[in-house]
Design a protein around this motif. Structure first.
Motif, PDB file in Angstrom:
ATOM      1  N   GLY A  34       0.880  -1.268   0.021  1.00 10.62           N
ATOM      2  CA  GLY A  34      -0.144  -0.111  -0.089  1.00 10.62           C
ATOM      3  C   GLY A  34       1.057   1.293  -0.136  1.00 10.62           C
ATOM      4  N   GLN A  35       0.424   2.430  -0.365  1.00  8.46           N
ATOM      5  CA  GLN A  35       0.914   3.613  -0.435  1.00  8.46           C
ATOM      6  C   GLN A  35      -0.095   4.786  -0.188  1.00  8.46           C
ATOM      7  N   GLY A  36       0.383   5.544   1.003  1.00  8.96           N
ATOM      8  CA  GLY A  36      -0.551   6.883   1.198  1.00  8.96           C
ATOM      9  C   GLY A  36       0.173   7.846   0.546  1.00  8.96           C
ATOM     10  N   GLY A  37      -0.125   9.088   1.363  1.00  7.91           N
ATOM     11  CA  GLY A  37       0.313  10.193   0.674  1.00  7.91           C
ATOM     12  C   GLY A  37       1.697  10.557   1.023  1.00  7.91           C
ATOM     13  N   PHE A  38       2.069  10.028   2.274  1.00  5.96           N
ATOM     14  CA  PHE A  38       3.680  10.220   2.586  1.00  5.96           C
ATOM     15  C   PHE A  38       4.223   9.006   2.819  1.00  5.96           C
ATOM     16  N   GLY A  39       3.516   7.705   2.943  1.00  5.73           N
ATOM     17  CA  GLY A  39       4.306   6.418   3.481  1.00  5.73           C
ATOM     18  C   GLY A  39       3.865   5.347   2.501  1.00  5.73           C
ATOM     19  N   LEU A  40       4.835   4.306   2.919  1.00  7.62           N
ATOM     20  CA  LEU A  40       4.484   2.983   2.275  1.00  7.62           C
ATOM     21  C   LEU A  40       4.169   1.859   3.258  1.00  7.62           C
ATOM     22  N   ILE A  41       3.286   1.035   2.902  1.00  7.15           N
ATOM     23  CA  ILE A  41       2.908  -0.063   3.573  1.00  7.15           C
ATOM     24  C   ILE A  41       3.732  -1.660   3.116  1.00  7.15           C
ATOM     25  N   TYR A  42       4.446  -2.073   3.934  1.00 10.29           N
ATOM     26  CA  TYR A  42       5.262  -3.267   3.847  1.00 10.29           C
ATOM     27  C   TYR A  42       4.392  -4.413   4.660  1.00 10.29           C
ATOM     28  N   ILE A  60       4.530  -3.008   8.180  1.00  5.86           N
ATOM     29  CA  ILE A  60       5.192  -2.079   8.482  1.00  5.86           C
ATOM     30  C   ILE A  60       4.875  -0.734   7.752  1.00  5.86           C
ATOM     31  N   LYS A  61       4.563   0.278   8.489  1.00  6.80           N
ATOM     32  CA  LYS A  61       4.498   1.458   7.922  1.00  6.80           C
ATOM     33  C   LYS A  61       5.648   2.362   7.821  1.00  6.80           C
ATOM     34  N   LEU A  62       6.232   2.958   6.634  1.00  6.92           N
ATOM     35  CA  LEU A  62       7.483   3.540   6.730  1.00  6.92           C
ATOM     36  C   LEU A  62       7.342   5.057   6.098  1.00  6.92           C
ATOM     37  N   MET A 121       2.258  -2.646  12.826  1.00  4.03           N
ATOM     38  CA  MET A 121       0.904  -2.892  13.302  1.00  4.03           C
ATOM     39  C   MET A 121       0.217  -3.977  12.609  1.00  4.03           C
ATOM     40  N   ASP A 122      -0.829  -4.326  13.262  1.00  2.12           N
ATOM     41  CA  ASP A 122      -1.847  -5.528  12.514  1.00  2.12           C
ATOM     42  C   ASP A 122      -2.003  -5.417  10.909  1.00  2.12           C
ATOM     43  N   ARG A 123      -1.945  -6.529  10.279  1.00  4.37           N
ATOM     44  CA  ARG A 123      -2.340  -6.350   9.142  1.00  4.37           C
ATOM     45  C   ARG A 123      -3.727  -6.137   8.642  1.00  4.37           C
ATOM     46  N   ALA A 186      -8.737   3.076  11.286  1.00  4.14           N
ATOM     47  CA  ALA A 186      -7.384   3.106  11.205  1.00  4.14           C
ATOM     48  C   ALA A 186      -7.165   4.552  10.915  1.00  4.14           C
ATOM     49  N   ASP A 187      -5.848   4.674  10.639  1.00 13.83           N
ATOM     50  CA  ASP A 187      -5.276   6.072  10.052  1.00 13.83           C
ATOM     51  C   ASP A 187      -5.305   7.243  11.222  1.00 13.83           C
ATOM     52  N   TYR A 188      -4.552   7.000  12.155  1.00 10.40           N
ATOM     53  CA  TYR A 188      -4.754   7.977  13.278  1.00 10.40           C
ATOM     54  C   TYR A 188      -3.574   9.280  13.042  1.00 10.40           C
ATOM     55  N   VAL A 481      -0.776  19.576   5.368  1.00 10.79           N
ATOM     56  CA  VAL A 481      -1.868  19.949   4.357  1.00 10.79           C
ATOM     57  C   VAL A 481      -1.652  18.685   3.165  1.00 10.79           C
ATOM     58  N   ARG A 482      -2.865  18.544   2.807  1.00 11.59           N
ATOM     59  CA  ARG A 482      -2.807  17.314   1.815  1.00 11.59           C
ATOM     60  C   ARG A 482      -3.307  18.118   0.474  1.00 11.59           C
ATOM     61  N   LEU A 483      -2.431  17.898  -0.516  1.00 14.03           N
ATOM     62  CA  LEU A 483      -2.886  18.768  -1.775  1.00 14.03           C
ATOM     63  C   LEU A 483      -3.034  17.596  -2.867  1.00 14.03           C
ATOM     64  N   ARG A 491      -0.064  14.630  -2.411  1.00 18.12           N
ATOM     65  CA  ARG A 491       1.194  15.210  -1.548  1.00 18.12           C
ATOM     66  C   ARG A 491       0.418  15.625  -0.268  1.00 18.12           C
ATOM     67  N   LYS A 492       1.082  15.192   0.816  1.00 20.14           N
ATOM     68  CA  LYS A 492       0.700  15.954   2.252  1.00 20.14           C
ATOM     69  C   LYS A 492       1.990  16.876   2.559  1.00 20.14           C
ATOM     70  N   GLU A 493       1.492  17.851   3.124  1.00 16.08           N
ATOM     71  CA  GLU A 493       2.384  18.579   3.608  1.00 16.08           C
ATOM     72  C   GLU A 493       2.189  19.022   5.205  1.00 16.08           C
TER      73      GLU A 493
HETATM   74  N1  LIG Z   1      -2.709  -2.123   8.602  1.00 13.08           N
HETATM   75  C1  LIG Z   1      -2.707  -2.239   7.394  1.00 13.08           C
HETATM   76  N2  LIG Z   1      -2.928  -3.568   6.499  1.00 13.08           N
HETATM   77  C2  LIG Z   1      -3.139  -3.679   5.305  1.00 13.08           C
HETATM   78  N3  LIG Z   1      -3.159  -2.405   4.534  1.00 13.08           N
HETATM   79  C3  LIG Z   1      -2.852  -1.318   4.996  1.00 13.08           C
HETATM   80  C4  LIG Z   1      -2.815  -0.956   6.354  1.00 13.08           C
HETATM   81  N4  LIG Z   1      -2.867   0.461   6.621  1.00 13.08           N
HETATM   82  C5  LIG Z   1      -2.662   0.771   5.432  1.00 13.08           C
HETATM   83  N5  LIG Z   1      -2.857   0.177   4.418  1.00 13.08           N
HETATM   84  C6  LIG Z   1      -3.082  -0.060   2.970  1.00 13.08           C
HETATM   85  O1  LIG Z   1      -1.966   1.029   2.382  1.00 13.08           O
HETATM   86  C7  LIG Z   1      -2.668   1.945   1.945  1.00 13.08           C
HETATM   87  C8  LIG Z   1      -1.833   3.442   2.586  1.00 13.08           C
HETATM   88  O2  LIG Z   1      -2.090   3.677   3.778  1.00 13.08           O
HETATM   89  P1  LIG Z   1      -1.940   5.059   4.581  1.00 13.08           P
HETATM   90  O3  LIG Z   1      -2.374   5.018   5.830  1.00 13.08           O
HETATM   91  O4  LIG Z   1      -0.328   4.976   4.435  1.00 13.08           O
HETATM   92  O5  LIG Z   1      -2.344   5.990   3.789  1.00 13.08           O
HETATM   93  P2  LIG Z   1      -3.786   6.473   3.140  1.00 13.08           P
HETATM   94  O6  LIG Z   1      -4.733   6.433   4.388  1.00 13.08           O
HETATM   95  O7  LIG Z   1      -4.293   5.595   2.069  1.00 13.08           O
HETATM   96  O8  LIG Z   1      -3.646   7.797   2.771  1.00 13.08           O
HETATM   97  P3  LIG Z   1      -3.165   9.062   3.544  1.00 13.08           P
HETATM   98  O9  LIG Z   1      -1.790   9.305   3.273  1.00 13.08           O
HETATM   99  O10 LIG Z   1      -3.986  10.153   3.178  1.00 13.08           O
HETATM  100  O11 LIG Z   1      -3.398   8.871   5.261  1.00 13.08           O
HETATM  101  C9  LIG Z   1      -3.933   2.150   2.437  1.00 13.08           C
HETATM  102  O12 LIG Z   1      -5.003   2.653   1.437  1.00 13.08           O
HETATM  103  C10 LIG Z   1      -4.476   0.599   2.578  1.00 13.08           C
HETATM  104  O13 LIG Z   1      -4.752  -0.089   1.324  1.00 13.08           O
END
Ligand SMILES: Nc1ncnc2c1ncn2[C@@H]1O[C@H](COP(=O)(O)OP(=O)(O)OP(=O)(O)O)[C@@H](O)[C@H]1O
Length: 525
Positions: A34-42, A60-62, A121-123, A186-188, A481-483, A491-493
């Motif tokens: 997974g990939q968010g605005g700032f981080g990668l999920i492994y 793991i969120k990186l 964290m928990d998957r 999720a996402d705190y 800020v998320r743009l 991107r988030k800033e």
């Molecule tokens: N605990 C988790 N287990 C499995 N997948 C996850 C987990 N947390 C996040 N993900 C996956 O990774 C993606 C990125 O998550 P992340 O929380 O980094 O960003 P986001 O919530 O999508 O975006 P933002 O940057 O806006 O917070 C998510 O959309 C989700 O699909």
């Protein structure tokens, strides 16, 4: 090597990389899921001697060390969501499940002169926005109410632990990895410590910080630039429930204009319960419960402790057990949305509705009356129009999947500009201990949202404020800020800004509040 660009996604660490957390536990990285605005999920595992199994239970969120959201999220988990504390709380209430993911550790890492922060964290499984998209934007009424009750309990726990989530939405609700009937909040990254050491933050409007959060759901307090509180979390939840039940919200078409969204939400709150009751899609999807829920929330004072038990009762429904996240039951021929279009006048003028692509999508899927117009628009844009769930009898094609993904990525992101620095002294200390530098400041020009007008302080709010007699926060603020920049570039800033705190108070805030207790109010409906 040049330092990483601020706000960039981290350069990925190689598969098999070993991370050591602050408790000296070793974690092996697997593939990125997974990939968010700032981080990668492994994917990740504690068994460092072999490749991470595809069915591992950890992620793991990186992020780069400089980034802010993971730092805030970590603080939330470390302070408020310790496994023992959650278990004790659940035991005291005879609960077998609480929808907060478990935190397993965190630390810092370095590779090729780049510094990273990570959290194990928990998957989890699929997020509910994906499920909603596949369900035509709606859930069954029983599902909405069950989700509502479960989330009230999650919020009760978080709130008792001095935090608010501030960004509740389907995209932040995730199914369990193994048990898909379990739903986790999720996402705190935007969570806020509204009551550090038992001291509730003061009610304080700040036009510079107006419209924080995810525009569709953010609270009327947040629109006014007030820091989030328990009542704002509950209001956000109420707006989400309404959206899931009706398939759209009255402000869907004006999402690009925060002031209009604020106006529409204020109108809805001022005219409860009728304003929400009349949005009922059908008798089976009546909105009475959500109307009562929002009415209760409307009557909460800024620093008042909600009666969570009462809120759960308001969302009561005969169906017990876990939420059923399958297709919503829509009566044949029923228009799925009763939501009046606040921009209809504008539409007549301009000959076309406005709003974000997401808002258009919701309308396309759920508003039969608008289907022709939507179809026309879609054809003009050369995009295929996704079929509403109730029309779909085949699995979606790859092309339709791509369309959903694109629209998903265009959805409004959350914005945070309210975070007080005052409660972070402790963090600074902890950070020093861990030799972790604070995220660096960025320029104020990255902050978003038009300022809202200054308002005089009402006598009532003034008195309320004095009564709470809380300490005032420092003058510095953190800005996140998320743009949205194009479909794929999000991107988030985060910024630390020297920001003048002006005391501007809202005359109207309580003008709609009746002079009786919420419980009396409910009886009067
Ligand atoms: N605990 C988790 N287990 C499995 N997948 C996850 C987990 N947390 C996040 N993900 C996956 O990774 C993606 C990125 O998550 P992340 O929380 O980094 O960003 P986001 O919530 O999508 O975006 P933002 O940057 O806006 O917070 C998510 O959309 C989700 O699909």
């Amino acid at each position: 090597m040049a330092p990483p660009k601020k706000l960039a996604l981290p350069k990925p660490l190689p598969d098999g990389f070993i991370l050591t957390d602050t408790e000296k536990k070793k974690w092996r990285l697997g593939r990125i899921i997974g990939q968010g605005g700032f981080g990668l999920i492994y994917l990740a595992s504690l068994d460092v001697d072999r490749p991470v199994a595809a069915d591992t239970d950890y992620v793991i969120k990186l992020e780069y060390h400089e980034n802010g959201p993971l730092f805030s999220e970590l603080k939330f988990y470390q302070r408020a969501a310790k496994v023992e504390s959650m278990q004790k709380w659940m035991k005291g209430r005879n609960l077998d499940f609480l929808g907060i993911p478990t935190y397993w550790g965190s630390g810092l890492a370095e590779n090729n002169n780049l510094r990273y922060r990570f959290m194990a964290m928990d998957r989890l499984g699929t997020d509910l926005q994906k499920v909603l998209d596949q369900n035509g934007g709606m859930f069954k009424k029983a599902t909405v109410l069950q989700l509502g009750r479960e989330l009230v309990t999650v919020l009760e726990y978080i709130h008792e632990n001095e935090y608010v989530h501030a960004d509740i939405k389907a995209a932040n609700l995730m199914q369990g990895h193994r048990d898909r009937e379990k739903v986790y909040l999720a996402d705190y990254g935007l969570s806020f410590r509204y009551c550090p050491d038992g001291e509730h933050k003061d009610y304080k409007e700040n036009p510079k910080k107006g419209h924080n959060g995810t525009i569709e759901y953010t609270s009327t307090d947040a629109h006014r630039g007030v820091a989030p509180s328990r009542r704002s979390d509950l209001q956000i939840l109420g707006f989400c429930l309404l959206h899931w039940l009706c398939g759209s919200l009255p402000w869907d078409r004006v999402l690009k204009n925060p002031a209009q969204v604020q106006e529409a939400k204020t109108r809805l709150m001022d005219n409860l319960p009728d304003s929400v009751q009349q949005l009922s899609v059908s008798r089976d999807s009546g909105t009475d419960e959500v109307a009562s829920f929002l009415l209760y929330v409307r009557n909460l004072r800024y620093d008042e402790e909600p009666n969570y038990h009462h809120l759960r009762q308001l969302l009561c429904h005969t169906v017990k057990g876990r939420p059923d996240l399958h297709l919503p039951a829509r009566p044949a021929g029923a228009s799925s949305s009763n939501v009046p279009d606040p921009s209809s006048k504008e539409k007549q003028k301009e000959g076309r509705g406005r709003g974000t692509p997401k808002a258009r999508f919701v309308a396309a899927v759920c508003d039969d009356d608008d289907e022709d117009e939507e179809e026309e628009e879609e054809q003009e844009r050369g995009r295929p129009k996704p079929a509403a769930a109730h029309h779909r009898s085949r699995p979606r094609s790859k092309k339709e999947d791509v369309v959903l993904e694109v629209r998903r990525s265009l959805r409004p992101r959350a914005v945070q500009t309210y975070k007080d620095y005052s409660d972070e002294e402790e963090e600074e200390e902890e950070e020093d201990n861990e030799s972790q530098a604070r995220p660096r400041p960025i320029d104020a020009r990255y902050t978003r949202a038009p300022p809202i007008g200054a308002r005089p302080q009402s006598k009532q709010e003034n008195t309320e404020n004095k009564r709470t007699n809380r300490k005032r926060g420092g003058g510095e603020t953190v800005t996140l800020v998320r743009l949205e920049r194009g479909v794929h570039l999000q991107r988030k800033e985060r910024a630390f800004l020297g920001c003048e705190y002006r005391e501007q108070w809202e005359e109207q805030l309580h003008s709609h509040r009746l002079g009786c207790s919420p419980h009396v109010m409910i009886k009067e409906i």
